[in-house]
Design a protein around this motif. Sequence first.
Motif, PDB file in Angstrom:
ATOM      1  N   SER A 121       0.822  -1.335  -0.150  1.00 26.87           N
ATOM      2  CA  SER A 121      -0.168   0.382  -0.218  1.00 26.87           C
ATOM      3  C   SER A 121       1.193   0.877   0.098  1.00 26.87           C
ATOM      4  N   GLN A 155       5.073  -5.107   4.764  1.00 27.28           N
ATOM      5  CA  GLN A 155       3.791  -4.248   4.742  1.00 27.28           C
ATOM      6  C   GLN A 155       2.184  -4.439   5.639  1.00 27.28           C
ATOM      7  N   GLU A 159       2.102  -0.469   8.234  1.00 25.73           N
ATOM      8  CA  GLU A 159       0.993  -0.004   8.415  1.00 25.73           C
ATOM      9  C   GLU A 159       0.367   0.004  10.050  1.00 25.73           C
TER      10      GLU A 159
END
Length: 170
Positions: A121, A155, A159
């Motif tokens: 992302s 990832q 986050e």
Amino acid sequence: MNKTKIKKIILFITTYFAILLTAKAKTNNKNELYPYNEKALYDISPYSSYSNGYIYISDIQTIKDIIVDSNDLYIIDFRNLDDPDICICNSYKIKSCEEIKEIINILLEYEKENPSSWNRSKESLYNEWIMHNIGFELGIEIHRTRNVDLNNADQEKFESSIIKMILNKK
């Protein structure tokens, strides 16, 4: 320095070391030679540009052959590994948040044009890059924080709510 800043620094350092010391599975040696890239011999032109230079994206051998000390950005495409990765060489030199976001958008466009199983992302890419830059500026493991490896396995780490809190995000 006020107590809030001290708490943030301590939180950053402990989080950063927790992330760095988390065991990573080594599925492939990134320093080994990759398959012959015939196109690279004839077409060593930039993939794109950002507001301060050109962006070159290629395999490790090609990047080693063309890298120079400039504002140009050299990115190694390791998306063919078991843990797909894009490595931005000397990422610490990019200090502007706007340039980082610009480059991330270019990387995501590159992925659209050349699909792979690399899947990150925008937010996690940005957070990881910023954390590497902070680590480099603090002199923490500069051999690791000089370049940012944007692999799939990281990832979730970037986050997390702790990272968002450190970077003052809601």
